[in-house]
Design a protein around this motif. Structure first.
Motif, PDB file in Angstrom:
ATOM      1  N   ALA A 182      -6.896   4.233   0.935  1.00  0.00           N
ATOM      2  CA  ALA A 182      -6.033   4.067   2.094  1.00  0.00           C
ATOM      3  C   ALA A 182      -6.732   4.490   3.376  1.00  0.00           C
ATOM      4  O   ALA A 182      -6.106   4.854   4.349  1.00  0.00           O
ATOM      5  CB  ALA A 182      -4.767   4.873   1.889  1.00  0.00           C
ATOM      6  N   ASN A 183      -8.029   4.469   3.349  1.00  0.00           N
ATOM      7  CA  ASN A 183      -8.746   4.899   4.544  1.00  0.00           C
ATOM      8  C   ASN A 183      -8.586   3.900   5.678  1.00  0.00           C
ATOM      9  O   ASN A 183      -8.482   2.713   5.453  1.00  0.00           O
ATOM     10  CB  ASN A 183     -10.229   5.083   4.224  1.00  0.00           C
TER      11      ASN A 183
ATOM     12  N   ALA B 224      -3.785   4.538 -10.021  1.00  0.00           N
ATOM     13  CA  ALA B 224      -4.800   3.890  -9.204  1.00  0.00           C
ATOM     14  C   ALA B 224      -5.135   4.796  -8.033  1.00  0.00           C
ATOM     15  O   ALA B 224      -4.246   5.352  -7.396  1.00  0.00           O
ATOM     16  CB  ALA B 224      -4.268   2.563  -8.710  1.00  0.00           C
ATOM     17  N   GLU B 225      -6.377   4.987  -7.792  1.00  0.00           N
ATOM     18  CA  GLU B 225      -6.769   5.756  -6.613  1.00  0.00           C
ATOM     19  C   GLU B 225      -6.586   4.830  -5.414  1.00  0.00           C
ATOM     20  O   GLU B 225      -7.094   3.703  -5.387  1.00  0.00           O
ATOM     21  CB  GLU B 225      -8.232   6.201  -6.748  1.00  0.00           C
ATOM     22  N   ILE B 226      -5.819   5.275  -4.477  1.00  0.00           N
ATOM     23  CA  ILE B 226      -5.503   4.400  -3.361  1.00  0.00           C
ATOM     24  C   ILE B 226      -6.589   4.513  -2.303  1.00  0.00           C
ATOM     25  O   ILE B 226      -6.878   5.599  -1.808  1.00  0.00           O
ATOM     26  CB  ILE B 226      -4.158   4.793  -2.720  1.00  0.00           C
TER      27      ILE B 226
ATOM     28  N   ASN C 135       1.480   6.759  -6.828  1.00  0.00           N
ATOM     29  CA  ASN C 135       0.392   7.669  -7.164  1.00  0.00           C
ATOM     30  C   ASN C 135       0.805   9.126  -6.917  1.00  0.00           C
ATOM     31  O   ASN C 135       0.604   9.996  -7.754  1.00  0.00           O
ATOM     32  CB  ASN C 135      -0.822   7.259  -6.306  1.00  0.00           C
TER      33      ASN C 135
ATOM     34  N   SER D 246      -5.076  10.152   5.502  1.00  0.00           N
ATOM     35  CA  SER D 246      -5.299   8.711   5.719  1.00  0.00           C
ATOM     36  C   SER D 246      -4.210   7.858   5.058  1.00  0.00           C
ATOM     37  O   SER D 246      -4.140   6.655   5.291  1.00  0.00           O
ATOM     38  CB  SER D 246      -6.674   8.307   5.198  1.00  0.00           C
ATOM     39  N   ASP D 247      -3.353   8.482   4.235  1.00  0.00           N
ATOM     40  CA  ASP D 247      -2.217   7.734   3.675  1.00  0.00           C
ATOM     41  C   ASP D 247      -1.125   7.521   4.718  1.00  0.00           C
ATOM     42  O   ASP D 247      -0.371   6.554   4.668  1.00  0.00           O
ATOM     43  CB  ASP D 247      -1.577   8.517   2.507  1.00  0.00           C
TER      44      ASP D 247
ATOM     45  N   THR E   9       0.832  -1.202   0.000  1.00  0.00           N
ATOM     46  CA  THR E   9       0.000   0.000   0.000  1.00  0.00           C
ATOM     47  C   THR E   9       0.869   1.255   0.000  1.00  0.00           C
ATOM     48  O   THR E   9       0.617   2.202  -0.757  1.00  0.00           O
ATOM     49  CB  THR E   9      -0.921   0.010   1.237  1.00  0.00           C
TER      50      THR E   9
ATOM     51  N   HIS F 258      -0.090   4.218   6.884  1.00  0.00           N
ATOM     52  CA  HIS F 258       0.585   3.117   6.194  1.00  0.00           C
ATOM     53  C   HIS F 258       2.099   3.295   6.234  1.00  0.00           C
ATOM     54  O   HIS F 258       2.845   2.322   6.337  1.00  0.00           O
ATOM     55  CB  HIS F 258       0.097   3.026   4.748  1.00  0.00           C
TER      56      HIS F 258
END
Lengths: 240, 481, 232
Positions: free
Chosen positions: C28-29, C24-26, B61, B249-250, B54, B253
């Motif tokens: 990540a929520n 790609a839209e992540i 991205n 929210s990234d 992730t 990770h």
């Protein structure tokens, strides 16, 4: 499948000529017809790794002209297999035909132990070898081809063998192709640690699937005056 | 720590490192301890592999629309009353910060750990302007006292033993000698605490910049980053353009993997979210906050589809710890603030041509790629850079014997197109060197193999003369090799 | 000198025409926030305590709101604290704690809102000179033993940074499972508008031979008390 191609690699031809015969013997015992790829000498890795891409392209073209993409190509080297199977994708072939051929050949290329275990599904080859053996996994075999279990599985199937463990065995021996002569001091320091650990292991023979590692480790053992030999995996698996 | 190496310094420095067994012992034991801790926290954290994937996808991205993210981040930071400055080069960033410090009348600068400030050689420039600069990360403080650059991006003083540090403190501070890490740390705490309280200017790096919220995230363990961004009246955060991530929210990770791989912790002691200067009536935070966003070669890396991946690095330092080359020569040999595998792929872009050899100084063993929390394919990038360097109009000047080895390899590659010729030459070589072989090995070879036999024997070539087929088992004691 | 448009132009050039649509839209929520039962909270408290101890924090356990003042005053007395600094609470009334400390003969510095530039340096010094800093966390993370403190005018983050001993209270309602949940709970708004610090154990270093030493620049000890406000 009843026929395979065998590419013994330049280092094996020049320094470990028994590797070709041993590999052929193993494959023939499994009922395969073996066609030797003799019209190519080198996969081009030495040029590619130094940044000489046009020379690497030439050698890759020569290699691809020599092989039949419809048949598996067995290479008794993790490093050369990685070059063809993985890094040929990074070579900028000018014409579409060559690019297509590379794409067809790449998945057909197998390192010997991976071919035996993953494709032929064999682990016991009826080999017999007496002695304390340390296996040295070559870096490309482990980390590019992800073959960590196969060589050990094959060695465990050899009768009479006593496998010994070398501390930190997954650490590189320091060969690295031309690295070994461009940076002999670093390569030598890495080798010296490797030799110490091999000596501590009680091994009589060090086995690897890459002639580069065998040259490096063998040369280090010889320089250190150690009575420990280096052998290619194929030799052990062919021994009876 | 100005890094202005001579072109071939790497060879001399790595030779010195490779001969320093004491250095190798220290690196080995520190790396081993790190890898043990890492293995523990990784094994008990089952989502680790998912988090790696992730985190990588987020970076991919983010880099793909970095221009938009930089605009968004800048708007948010400006809304928070930060002053945002863009630096195209190291010079611009350095000049801006020095000028700012001078204009503010800064006299005592405290710095949190920041590799980017090493990249722009900030400290010597501040000192030249008559401003005292104090590194406050314990490891950085120690190497600064020694007048050295850091030798590791996470553990700057990894090349020193506790005894070395004890002697350093004894000599510099005239305190009685002790090698105990607790006492040495207490000594540094007392001294640095006073410095923090009187500091008027603070500088840190940035680990992540969140575009959505205009937040700079600084992770650390000691509290010095917190101090440097809380106490001084003026605070500067220096970051590369690649540090931006899109959303709040990234962030989790990255936090889940960074400390695990960097230090073997689940989370670093302090994760600081900084947003701007203090509000009216606030005790904490600077009166002025400046954010310096630096390119310095990064956009060129971004434009190269292979090299772009190296901008995903989160600077955890794990690749240094697993690298056998790093562990044998130490960080200083690289002559770059970014040593080790990651340093070898980013230094040519960020530091310049003096580091052009670094991509070649690797066996391509791939241990770095295995450990990298965001799966950067470092060996592939090394190969790519080797090709770029070799085909550049001004390839690096190699030392004589290395040059000869490369020329030999190129010659071999050209001849190898003609298998019959190369095989014939191989046979001739075998005949020529045969008299010098003993038990199948040769102790001394002429160039271009002379470097080989400096440190180990060379196998006697014997094309077409295999050992008898069944000898492997029987003749280990009397055959060659 | 470069400005925003230069940098953006460089980056745009570097990215070239590579199609952004492919990115790609992540998703990540963080995990959705479920309402937690009393049992869940007790479980999270146990996990939090375990993780806190593993980072060399001192877990004081759970107590009722009306017991907190006495517990902290006792801890301060036991550890020889002479001055303590304390801020306003989030959900807990810290006034009672200050009073209890004073009853023990400890002098208490209440960080009042509205520090002006003139007395800022002095106030920072006084906080730094305190033996103990007491603060309430806005959130606590069970999986890592972490406390999230939001710095405000009446609750400066120096309280958890400068004094050598740090006491942090947290309301049991504010325990969450992991980092993602904590970030989601604090929310983009809170984080965009305040300085926030996640604290995981006392200040530490491993810079000398990778050996862990506590109390480099921040607190040498961290004591955490979970407060259970209701009778559940």
């Amino acid at each position: 499948m009843n026929e395979v191609q065998l590419f013994s690699t330049c280092l094996a031809e020049e320094f470990f000529p028994e590797v070709e015969r041993a590999s052929a013997t193993i494959l023939q015992r499994l009922g395969l017809k073996v066609r030797l790829l003799k019209s190519a000498f080198c996969c081009g890795q030495v040029a590619f790794n130094e940044g000489f891409r046009s020379e690497a392209l030439d050698l890759a073209r020569r290699f691809m002209a020599a092989c039949d993409p419809a048949m598996p190509i067995i290479v008794p080297s993790g490093s050369c297999t990685s070059m063809i199977r993985i890094f040929y994708a990074d070579l900028p072939f000018e014409d579409a035909e060559l690019t297509a051929k590379a794409a067809a050949i790449r998945p057909q290329v197998y390192e010997l132990s991976q071919f035996l275990v993953r494709v032929m599904k064999v682990k016991r080859l009826g080999a017999r070898f007496e002695g304390a053996v340390a296996y040295h996994p070559s870096c490309h075999l482990m980390r590019e081809l992800n073959a960590r279990e196969e060589p050990m599985a094959l060695l465990s199937g050899v009768e009479g063998i006593r496998l010994v463990e070398v501390r930190d065995r997954e650490e590189c021996c320091g060969f690295g192709g031309l690295f070994s002569v461009k940076f002999p001091h670093i390569s030598g320091a890495m080798l010296s640690d490797k030799i110490d650990r091999i000596r501590q292991s009680g091994a009589q023979v060090v086995v690897s699937n890459d002639c580069g590692c065998l040259m490096q480790i063998g040369g280090g053992l010889s320089r250190a005056g150690a009575d420990i030999k280096v052998r290619h995996l194929a030799e052990i698996l062919a021994a009876r | 720590m100005a890094v202005s190496p001579k072109a071939t310094d790497f060879f001399a420095a790595s030779e010195a490192g490779a001969a320093d067994h004491e250095l190798q012992r220290k690196l080995e034991s520190a790396s081993a301890r790190h890898l043990e801790h890492f293995a523990e926290v990784r094994d008990e954290f089952t989502p680790y592999e998912n988090e790696r994937a992730t985190a990588r996808a987020i970076k991919e991205n983010a880099l793909g629309r970095l221009d938009e993210l930089i605009v968004e981040l800048t708007e948010k930071l400006t809304d928070h009353d930060c002053k945002v400055f863009f630096a195209a080069s190291a010079d611009e960033a350095r000049e801006y910060i020095v000028k700012l410090a001078t204009q503010c009348g800064a006299r005592h600068v405290v710095k949190g750990k920041s590799m980017t400030t090493e990249e722009i050689a900030l400290n010597p420039a501040l000192e030249r302007a008559g401003i005292e600069v104090l590194e406050t990360d314990l490891g950085e403080y120690i190497v600064q006292l020694r007048g050295e650059p850091p030798s590791h991006i996470i553990t700057p003083a990894i090349h020193l033993s506790k005894e070395d540090i004890g002697e350093l403190f004894h000599e510099k501070f005239r305190v009685s000698y002790t090698p105990e890490p607790e006492k040495l740390t207490a000594e540094a705490r007392t001294r640095l605490r006073e410095s923090f309280l009187r500091a008027d200017f603070g500088i840190t790096g940035v680990n992540f910049a969140i575009a959505e919220t205009g937040t700079l995230v600084v992770v650390e363990n000691e509290g010095n980053g917190r101090m440097s961004s809380t106490i001084p009246e003026v605070f500067v955060a220096l970051m590369g353009i690649e540090k931006v991530i899109p959303k709040l929210s990234d962030l989790p990770h990255f936090l889940e993997i960074l400390a695990r791989t960097a230090t073997g912790q689940k989370l670093t002691t302090y994760t600081n979210f900084l947003r701007g200067p203090r509000a009216d009536g606030d005790l904490d935070g600077p009166r002025e906050m400046h954010v310096v966003i630096i390119d310095n070669g990064r956009s060129a890396m971004l434009s190269d589809p292979v090299l772009r991946e190296s901008l995903m690095c989160i600077r955890c330092g794990a690749c240094l710890n697993v690298c056998p080359v790093y562990r044998h020569i130490g960080g200083h040999a690289y002559r770059s603030p970014y040593p080790g595998p990651i340093g070898s792929i980013v230094s040519p872009s960020l530091i310049g041509s003096s580091t052009a050899y670094l991509p070649f100084a690797s066996t391509l063993c791939g241990a770095c790629k295995d450990v990298c929390p965001v799966h950067i394919d470092i060996p592939r990038i090394l190969l790519h850079l080797r090709w770029k360097e070799t085909s550049s109009p001004a390839p690096p000047p190699w030392p004589h014997d290395a040059h000869r080895a490369r020329a030999g390899a190129r010659m071999f590659a050209r001849l190898a197109r003609y298998p019959r010729i190369i095989r014939f030459l191989g046979h001739i070589a075998a005949v020529l060197v045969k008299p010098f072989a003993e038990n199948g090995w040769i102790g001394s070879m002429p160039p271009p193999f002379a470097n080989w036999t400096k440190v180990r024997d060379f196998p006697a070539p014997r094309p077409g003369h295999p050992r008898p087929a069944n000898s492997a088992g029987k003749s280990i004691r009397n055959g060659r090799s | 000198m470069a400005d925003l448009s230069d940098i953006v132009a460089r980056v745009k050039d570097a990215l070239g025409s590579s199609a952004r649509g492919d990115l790609a839209e992540i998703d990540a929520n963080g995990a959705p926030l479920h309402a937690l039962s009393a049992n869940d909270r007790a479980e999270l408290a146990t996990q939090f305590g375990h993780e806190l101890k593993s980072v060399a924090g001192d877990y004081l356990g759970i107590c009722r709101a009306d017991e907190a003042a006495a517990r902290i005053a006792a801890l301060a007395a036991e550890t020889g604290v002479r001055t303590a600094a304390i801020g306003e609470g989030v959900a807990i009334d810290t006034g009672a704690i200050a009073t209890a400390l004073e009853t023990e003969g400890i002098s208490v510095l209440r960080t009042a809102p509205g520090v002006d530039a003139d007395n800022r340096t002095q106030t920072l010094r006084r906080v730094a000179d305190a033996d103990m800093g007491i603060a309430e966390a806005d959130c606590a993370i069970a999986s890592t033993g972490t406390l999230a403190v939001v710095s405000t005018v009446s609750r400066p983050s120096s309280l958890t940074l400068l004094p050598p001993s740090s006491v942090i209270l947290v309301n049991v309602d504010r325990l969450v499972r992991d980092i993602a949940a904590a970030v989601a709970t604090l929310g983009a708004n809170e984080i965009a508008n305040h300085r926030v610090t996640l604290i995981t154990g006392p200040s530490r270093t491993a810079d000398i031979e990778k050996r862990i030493v506590l109390g480099v620049h921040g607190p040498k000890s961290l004591h955490v008390l979970i407060v259970w406000p209701r009778d559940e």
